[in-house]
Design a protein around this motif. Structure first.
Motif, mmCIF file in Angstrom:
data_model
loop_
_atom_site.group_PDB
_atom_site.id
_atom_site.type_symbol
_atom_site.label_atom_id
_atom_site.label_comp_id
_atom_site.label_asym_id
_atom_site.label_seq_id
_atom_site.Cartn_x
_atom_site.Cartn_y
_atom_site.Cartn_z
ATOM 1 N N SER A 119 0.832 -1.210 0.000
ATOM 2 C CA SER A 119 0.000 0.000 0.000
ATOM 3 C C SER A 119 0.862 1.252 0.000
ATOM 4 O O SER A 119 0.576 2.232 -0.718
ATOM 5 N N MET A 120 1.923 1.254 0.792
ATOM 6 C CA MET A 120 2.803 2.420 0.845
ATOM 7 C C MET A 120 3.533 2.627 -0.475
ATOM 8 O O MET A 120 3.688 3.765 -0.946
ATOM 9 N N ALA A 157 3.186 5.890 -2.762
ATOM 10 C CA ALA A 157 4.419 6.593 -3.117
ATOM 11 C C ALA A 157 4.562 6.720 -4.629
ATOM 12 O O ALA A 157 4.953 7.771 -5.152
ATOM 13 N N GLY A 158 4.233 5.644 -5.349
ATOM 14 C CA GLY A 158 4.296 5.704 -6.803
ATOM 15 C C GLY A 158 3.322 6.713 -7.369
ATOM 16 O O GLY A 158 3.640 7.438 -8.322
ATOM 17 N N SER A 159 2.127 6.781 -6.784
ATOM 18 C CA SER A 159 1.141 7.762 -7.241
ATOM 19 C C SER A 159 1.572 9.186 -6.928
ATOM 20 O O SER A 159 1.197 10.117 -7.631
ATOM 21 N N SER A 165 9.779 -0.812 5.984
ATOM 22 C CA SER A 165 10.596 0.394 6.153
ATOM 23 C C SER A 165 10.891 1.052 4.809
ATOM 24 O O SER A 165 10.921 2.289 4.704
ATOM 25 N N VAL A 166 11.104 0.228 3.782
ATOM 26 C CA VAL A 166 11.304 0.774 2.435
ATOM 27 C C VAL A 166 10.070 1.547 1.992
ATOM 28 O O VAL A 166 10.165 2.636 1.394
ATOM 29 N N GLY A 167 8.891 0.990 2.301
ATOM 30 C CA GLY A 167 7.659 1.697 1.964
ATOM 31 C C GLY A 167 7.550 3.036 2.670
ATOM 32 O O GLY A 167 7.128 4.038 2.074
ATOM 33 N N LEU A 197 10.059 4.894 3.681
ATOM 34 C CA LEU A 197 11.037 5.779 3.046
ATOM 35 C C LEU A 197 10.505 6.339 1.729
ATOM 36 O O LEU A 197 10.666 7.537 1.435
ATOM 37 N N LEU A 198 9.856 5.480 0.932
ATOM 38 C CA LEU A 198 9.295 5.944 -0.336
ATOM 39 C C LEU A 198 8.191 6.970 -0.113
ATOM 40 O O LEU A 198 8.031 7.921 -0.901
ATOM 41 N N LEU A 199 7.432 6.806 0.962
ATOM 42 C CA LEU A 199 6.393 7.794 1.270
ATOM 43 C C LEU A 199 6.999 9.152 1.598
ATOM 44 O O LEU A 199 6.474 10.195 1.197
ATOM 45 N N PHE A 200 8.104 9.154 2.347
ATOM 46 C CA PHE A 200 8.791 10.413 2.647
ATOM 47 C C PHE A 200 9.264 11.083 1.362
ATOM 48 O O PHE A 200 9.159 12.311 1.204
ATOM 49 N N VAL A 201 9.788 10.275 0.440
ATOM 50 C CA VAL A 201 10.234 10.822 -0.846
ATOM 51 C C VAL A 201 9.046 11.420 -1.591
ATOM 52 O O VAL A 201 9.129 12.522 -2.169
ATOM 53 N N GLY A 202 7.916 10.700 -1.595
ATOM 54 C CA GLY A 202 6.735 11.211 -2.269
ATOM 55 C C GLY A 202 6.218 12.485 -1.642
ATOM 56 O O GLY A 202 5.784 13.416 -2.349
ATOM 57 N N ALA A 203 6.242 12.584 -0.299
ATOM 58 C CA ALA A 203 5.777 13.784 0.388
ATOM 59 C C ALA A 203 6.656 14.967 0.026
ATOM 60 O O ALA A 203 6.153 16.090 -0.215
ATOM 61 N N ARG A 204 7.958 14.784 -0.019
ATOM 62 C CA ARG A 204 8.850 15.876 -0.379
ATOM 63 C C ARG A 204 8.630 16.305 -1.829
ATOM 64 O O ARG A 204 8.701 17.515 -2.152
ATOM 65 N N ARG A 205 8.368 15.343 -2.702
ATOM 66 C CA ARG A 205 8.103 15.676 -4.110
ATOM 67 C C ARG A 205 6.862 16.533 -4.221
ATOM 68 O O ARG A 205 6.812 17.503 -4.978
ATOM 69 N N MET A 206 5.836 16.195 -3.449
ATOM 70 C CA MET A 206 4.597 16.961 -3.478
ATOM 71 C C MET A 206 4.807 18.373 -2.934
ATOM 72 O O MET A 206 4.303 19.348 -3.469
#
Length: 479
Positions: free
Chosen positions: A224-225, A229-231, A462-464, A466-475
């Motif tokens: 799910s994460m 994150a991909g979206s 944990s990887v999920g 981390l990817l969510l943090f990356v997605g939040a920063r991108r947004m």
């Protein structure tokens, strides 16, 4: 109401209003429920069948008439392994390895009658089980439900409006993620209900069931994460869908299919014919008990004579042919065990190599953990084979010793008309042989086997994150 809860409610409302999404949710929920019920019914039928077959095999063995003990050695005996409680959730390798063994003297047979070998070819493509639904189908449906949770908002321009109104990017992501987690929980509900029922049954373990539920929750939570994150990272919904479906296909279909082939190529196993030829060659090198001039058995004969203080076989207080059978079975069984140990080690190496692909495929580690919990993995199969072989050896040697003690050497070598009846022993001796009872692995061993898989799934979780943090920063950067 906090921002993330509002986002979650709106997202769930949107999913339920979308007829396509609602149809997918309903169909997969029904599929998970059907898989749970069908698998449970199939395993109950299998357990009843194996129990009946074991009873019938034992009755046939006990019903033998008065016979020469060595005839009973060759008559043999069938033993069966009853499925574990959680085998209904994940049958693992059992449909391929088989659940019964034919035990006889001078041979060490493999397990027989796997479901795949007895069913139509369609069975080889996989059974509809709760484990299959959760490992393969649920992530795919979650991808179709969640690939556009953020990309669609971006395409419509509503994402920027939400953020300008003061909704933090993290709150939006958490709300979208929580909606997917709710869907994952709905899909898990039928299987988890079955796991709880199986866990509190007489043969089950609640601790193992709860730990297995936690493993699947980590797996679907990580998916799910990664979906959210991909979206968040990909600008268009189409791109997010293609990327996520590709990731699903590689991790759940391609890698789990290629990894066993690579493991087999790295640690090849000899086929049955090659093994039989090699065992026959080594057995001949050990000695021939039928050849009086054979060096090994000539020495053995002299040792027996010296032990009893006689000079002729005919003067022994026991039947020398029975002693020969005992010694011959000991030698051949040692040879069988050596080959079996090599095969088991090669299979374990293959399994460990496949497990290393968990770094690129979470479904592999979940599959191995799930089979370990259900006691349907390679270790459980080898556990059964080991116990069956130990029982075979004890059964055959007790019959060989019975020949040495209850049949005289004179009668055993006689050729007159009444010799055959004098060689037979009373049928009550067959009842004295202990019955086979399979002892499953202790719960502590199962929990220990699940630990490494849980840690790996935690790593994927944990990887999920981390990817969510990356997605939040991108947004936030695109705000």
């Amino acid at each position: 109401m906090s921002a993330w809860r509002s986002v979650m409610r709106n997202e769930l409302r949107g999913m339920l209003r979308d007829r396509t999404a609602l149809s997918g949710i309903a169909l997969l929920t029904l599929l998970a429920l059907a898989a749970t019920l069908v698998s449970w019914n199939h395993m109950q039928s299998a357990a009843d069948y194996r129990a009946r077959q074991q009873t019938a095999a034992q009755q046939a063995f006990d019903a033998q008439p008065d016979r020469h003990p060595h005839r009973v050695v060759h008559y043999g005996h069938f033993v069966y392994r009853l499925p574990s409680a959680l085998a209904a959730f994940d049958p693992g390798v059992d449909p391929f390895t088989g659940s019964s063994m034919f035990l006889e003297g001078h041979r060490q047979n493999s397990a027989n009658f796997g479901d795949v070998m007895q069913s139509s070819i369609l069975t080889r493509f996989g059974q509809l089980t709760p484990a299959f639904v959760l490992q393969v189908l649920v992530p795919l449906v979650l991808i179709f439900l969640g690939h556009g949770v953020l990309a669609q908002e971006r395409e419509r321009g509503t994402l920027r409006q939400l953020m300008l109104q003061g909704a933090p990017a993290r709150a939006i992501i958490i709300g979208k993620l929580a909606a997917l987690w709710v869907m994952a929980a709905v899909f898990m509900l039928p299987a988890c209900s079955g796991l709880l029922v199986l866990g509190v049954s007489a043969q089950g373990s609640l601790a193992v069931s709860l730990l297995l539920m936690a493993a699947y929750a980590l797996y679907l939570g990580a998916w799910s994460m990664m979906i959210v994150a991909g979206s968040a990272v990909l600008a268009r919904r189409r791109d997010a869908l293609l990327a996520l479906v590709a990731a699903w296909a590689v991790s759940t279909l391609l890698v789990p299919r290629l990894a066993p082939d690579l493991a087999h190529a790295t640690y090849p196993l000899p086929d049955r014919l090659q093994t039989e030829v090699a065992i026959g060659r080594d057995a001949r090198a050990l000695g021939d008990s039928h050849d009086p001039q054979d060096p090994y058995f000539a020495t053995f004969r002299q040792q027996v004579l010296d032990t009893y203080g006689v000079t002729r076989i005919e003067d022994l207080p026991v039947n020398y042919k029975g002693l020969l059978a005992v010694e011959g079975e000991r030698m051949t069984s040692s040879l069988f065990n050596a080959y079996a140990a090599r095969s088991a080690e090669a299979q374990q190496r293959q399994n460990r190599l496949v497990g290393r692909f968990a770094l690129v495929s979470p479904s592999i580690v979940l599959s191995q953990l799930s089979m370990a919990a259900a006691q349907t993995d390679l270790a459980a199969h080898l556990h059964f084979v080991s116990q069956a072989e130990a029982y075979r050896y004890q059964m055959v040697q007790s019959l060989n010793q019975l020949q040495a003690d209850a049949v005289s050497y004179a009668d055993d070598t006689a050729k007159d008309a009444g010799a055959d009846s004098r060689k037979r022993v009373d049928r009550s001796h067959w009842h004295d042989i202990s019955r086979f009872t399979f002892r499953p692995q202790p719960v502590s061993a199962i929990l220990t086997a699940m630990q490494s898989g849980l840690l790996t799934l935690l790593g994927w979780f944990s990887v999920g994150v981390l990817l969510l943090f990356v997605g939040a920063r991108r947004m936030e950067a695109a705000r």
